[in-house]
Design a protein around this motif. Structure first.
Motif, short mmCIF file in Angstrom:
data_model
loop_
_atom_site.label_atom_id
_atom_site.label_comp_id
_atom_site.label_asym_id
_atom_site.label_seq_id
_atom_site.Cartn_x
_atom_site.Cartn_y
_atom_site.Cartn_z
N ASP A 1 0.83 -1.20 0.00
CA ASP A 1 0.00 0.00 0.00
C ASP A 1 0.87 1.26 0.00
N PRO A 2 0.75 2.12 -1.03
CA PRO A 2 1.61 3.31 -1.06
C PRO A 2 1.40 4.24 0.13
N GLU A 3 0.19 4.31 0.65
CA GLU A 3 -0.07 5.15 1.82
C GLU A 3 0.64 4.59 3.05
N ALA A 4 0.57 3.28 3.23
CA ALA A 4 1.22 2.65 4.39
C ALA A 4 2.73 2.84 4.33
N ILE A 5 3.30 2.69 3.14
CA ILE A 5 4.75 2.84 2.99
C ILE A 5 5.17 4.28 3.29
N ALA A 6 4.40 5.24 2.78
CA ALA A 6 4.74 6.65 2.97
C ALA A 6 4.64 7.07 4.43
N ASN A 7 3.70 6.50 5.16
CA ASN A 7 3.44 6.94 6.54
C ASN A 7 3.97 5.97 7.59
N TRP A 8 4.73 4.98 7.19
CA TRP A 8 5.28 4.01 8.14
C TRP A 8 6.14 4.72 9.18
N PRO A 9 6.07 4.37 10.46
CA PRO A 9 5.12 3.42 11.07
C PRO A 9 3.96 4.13 11.78
N GLN A 10 3.62 5.34 11.33
CA GLN A 10 2.64 6.15 12.05
C GLN A 10 1.22 5.64 11.90
N THR A 11 0.93 4.92 10.82
CA THR A 11 -0.42 4.41 10.60
C THR A 11 -0.37 2.92 10.33
N LEU A 12 -1.49 2.24 10.62
CA LEU A 12 -1.56 0.80 10.37
C LEU A 12 -1.61 0.49 8.88
N GLY A 13 -2.09 1.44 8.08
CA GLY A 13 -2.18 1.21 6.65
C GLY A 13 -3.31 0.27 6.30
N ARG A 14 -3.42 0.01 5.00
CA ARG A 14 -4.53 -0.78 4.49
C ARG A 14 -4.19 -2.23 4.20
N ASP A 15 -2.91 -2.54 4.09
CA ASP A 15 -2.52 -3.91 3.74
C ASP A 15 -2.99 -4.94 4.75
N GLY A 16 -3.01 -4.57 6.02
CA GLY A 16 -3.41 -5.53 7.05
C GLY A 16 -4.85 -5.96 6.96
N ALA A 17 -5.68 -5.20 6.23
CA ALA A 17 -7.07 -5.59 6.00
C ALA A 17 -7.25 -6.26 4.65
N ARG A 18 -6.18 -6.38 3.88
CA ARG A 18 -6.26 -6.89 2.51
C ARG A 18 -5.57 -8.23 2.32
N THR A 19 -5.08 -8.82 3.39
CA THR A 19 -4.37 -10.09 3.24
C THR A 19 -5.33 -11.20 2.82
N PRO A 20 -4.80 -12.31 2.29
CA PRO A 20 -5.65 -13.35 1.72
C PRO A 20 -6.65 -13.97 2.70
N MET A 21 -7.80 -14.35 2.16
CA MET A 21 -8.79 -15.11 2.93
C MET A 21 -8.21 -16.47 3.30
N PRO A 22 -8.32 -16.88 4.57
CA PRO A 22 -7.86 -18.22 4.96
C PRO A 22 -8.99 -19.24 4.76
N TRP A 23 -8.81 -20.16 3.83
CA TRP A 23 -9.84 -21.15 3.53
C TRP A 23 -9.60 -22.48 4.25
N THR A 24 -8.31 -22.83 4.39
CA THR A 24 -7.98 -24.15 4.91
C THR A 24 -6.89 -24.02 5.98
N ARG A 25 -7.20 -24.48 7.18
CA ARG A 25 -6.29 -24.28 8.31
C ARG A 25 -4.92 -24.86 8.08
N ARG A 26 -4.84 -26.07 7.57
CA ARG A 26 -3.56 -26.76 7.50
C ARG A 26 -2.91 -26.69 6.12
N ALA A 27 -3.47 -25.91 5.22
CA ALA A 27 -2.89 -25.79 3.89
C ALA A 27 -1.88 -24.64 3.85
N CYS A 28 -0.93 -24.78 2.96
CA CYS A 28 0.03 -23.71 2.75
C CYS A 28 -0.71 -22.44 2.33
#
Length: 543
Positions: free
Chosen positions: A395-422
């Protein structure tokens, strides 16, 4: 408190064309939903493959964040072709298959449209920047430098730095409210308006059921280019130059509603189509009311009241109710606690140890509110904000403002479908953002196997809203409790009322069900006679 199994049938008097009123809409962020071809990025076939899961939630519709052709400097919100699908997501044929499958499952489909700006590589901008006399020369916002060569005025961009970038081809500055790679369209230009309406028509003809309009209040600027006045320093920490100004002139022009009315006329020429705006900023509520004013403007709008709130309390909910009166003129609200632009609510509003209890309570509260409900992917699993190390940020906003803001990437990570799968079953290769280690135990398959998991509660709560029409479209009236952190309100009127009470704190509070009510749903409230446990919620009907 005993749970009453009785339920009322959903009202049959709501026109089918108003399917959207009180609807529950599930937001899908395509890059992170499911990767069907193992390139580390989610795609349209991946969404299609998981639509049965979405339908099992009982939601009415899905909203797809941008999947259009884009260089991805802002991950699809920098559009290079409004009518094309970016190859990383698939093809137009893949979208048609998705649309057909969604409709077969009873799901409406909303797409995201960004009409305030495009990508710098869009063919329109490439032509516009080529000279001051070409046919698209006035399709973007251009202005001469000041005599000293500085930008035309003091406007600042959302992502940091001036809202102006010099272009040597034309010998002028172009305006961008966001990244320099996102030049602003001149939506004052009638030719631009016609092209945007033709783009809407393209997708409506294809069969989409609605459009979420991104950054609506950024669509028009003050042509006189007046400077924005400064905001008085109140001691609040400011992380961006954008936060130092009142944004009176770079956005929110009074001609915007007239263009929205043209959009509504087009949408109404199709059966049952829905238009909802995203509106942010210091005057968001005023503008949401303006953009949805009846008759003839947008059906609904949502802002950042909850998305940027530091805490959840009764006063916040009460303020939301006051902002959207049932007066026949004010439009219809939409609400979301989490989305792709804000840290997940469970991490903003609760401690890690209270995560599950809070997530469950928040889902019940969300479906009990008056307005449309947006559930962001993973919210039905109770996912916390993911931790993304600096070297993996996108996220360009997160990179620019690191570490002052949490940014948006932490809400955009992949959906976890299978507990034991890679990679949580999202992909067989390293995904574009890492899966948080805490998310594996919250994966879909793990929660499917646990009858008490957040996922099952989410389904139950959505069905509750479907069964009780007053939760979808009934009035909402706040009830004074006199207890700090205790939220109470009624939905409906007359004999058809549901009483809703929530303890928004991490400690028990003194409370008992008033006489004359029977519980129809509850969460975290077991053994609560005489008090309401931490993060408990109860819904009741009159006996």
């Amino acid at each position: 408190m005993e749970l009453d199994a009785q339920s009322e049938e959903r009202s049959q008097d709501q026109p089918a064309s108003e399917w959207w009123k009180g609807a529950v809409i599930y937001q899908i962020y395509p890059r992170s939903f499911f990767d069907s071809n193992n390139d580390g990025i989610g795609d349209l076939p991946g969404i299609t493959a998981r639509l049965e899961y979405v339908a099992s939630l009982g939601v009415d519709a899905i909203w797809l964040s941008p999947f259009f052709t884009s260089p991805m400097r802002d991950f699809g919100y920098d559009v290079a072709d409004y009518r094309g699908v970016d190859p990383i997501f698939g093809t137009l044929d893949d979208f048609d298959v998705l649309l057909e499958r969604a409709h077969a499952l009873g799901l409406k489909v909303l797409i995201d449209q960004v009409y305030s700006h495009t990508s710098e590589v869009h063919a329109w901008f490439q032509q516009s920047r080529s000279s001051r006399s070409n046919e698209k020369a006035d399709w973007y916002v251009w202005a001469d430098a000041k005599p000293d060569g500085s930008p035309p005025n003091n406007w600042q961009s959302v992502f940091g730095g001036p809202s102006w970038t010099w272009d040597a081809r034309r010998g002028q500055y172009y305006m961008h409210n966001f990244l320099p790679e996102q030049p602003d369209l001149n939506v004052h230009n009638p030719a631009v308006q016609e092209e945007l309406l033709d783009t809407m028509r393209f997708w409506l003809d294809r069969g989409v059921d609605g459009i979420r309009l991104d950054a609506v209040n950024f669509m028009m600027h003050d042509p006189a280019l007046h400077d924005n006045p400064p905001i008085k320093n109140t001691g609040t920490r400011r992380t961006r130059p954008f936060d130092f100004q009142h944004h009176y002139f770079n956005q929110s022009h009074p001609d915007i509603p007239a263009f929205l009315e043209r959009m509504r006329v087009l949408a109404d020429s199709y059966e049952g189509r829905f238009l909802v705006a995203e509106v942010g900023g210091e005057r968001a509520q005023e503008e949401m009311e303006l953009y949805t004013r009846r008759p003839g403007r947008l059906h609904s709008a949502y802002g950042f009241l909850y998305l940027y709130a530091e805490s959840l309390d009764p006063a916040l909910v009460g303020s939301a109710v006051d902002l959207w009166p049932s007066d026949g003129v004010t439009g219809w609200p939409s609400w979301t606690f989490s989305n792709h632009d804000a840290p997940r609510a469970v991490s903003r509003w609760a401690a890690e140890g209270d995560r599950e209890a809070f997530a469950n309570m928040a889902l019940l509260l969300l479906v009990a509110m008056r307005g449309n409900v947006f559930i962001y992917q993973g919210e039905e699993l109770g996912l916390p904000q993911a931790m993304v190390p600096f070297d993996r940020l996108q996220d360009p906003e997160a990179i620019a403002n690191w570490p002052q803001t949490l940014g948006r990437d932490g809400a955009r990570t992949p959906m976890p479908w299978t507990r034991r799968a890679c990679h949580g079953g999202f992909s067989e290769v390293e995904p574009w953002l890492p899966v948080d280690a805490r998310h594996f135990d919250l994966a879909v398959d793990a929660q499917e196997a646990d009858a008490g998991a957040t996922l099952h509660l989410a389904r139950r709560f959505v069905r509750l809203r479907e069964r009780h029409s007053v939760l979808r479209t009934g009035a909402m009236r706040m009830v004074e409790t006199g207890v700090d952190g205790l939220l109470a309100f009624e939905r409906g009127s007359g004999d058809r009322v549901i009483f809703c009470v929530f303890n928004l704190t991490c400690e028990p509070v003194s409370w008992d069900m008033p006489a004359g009510w029977k519980v129809i749903e509850q969460v975290n409230a077991a053994g609560g006679d005489g008090c309401l446990p931490a993060y408990a919620g109860v819904l009741a009907q009159r006996i």
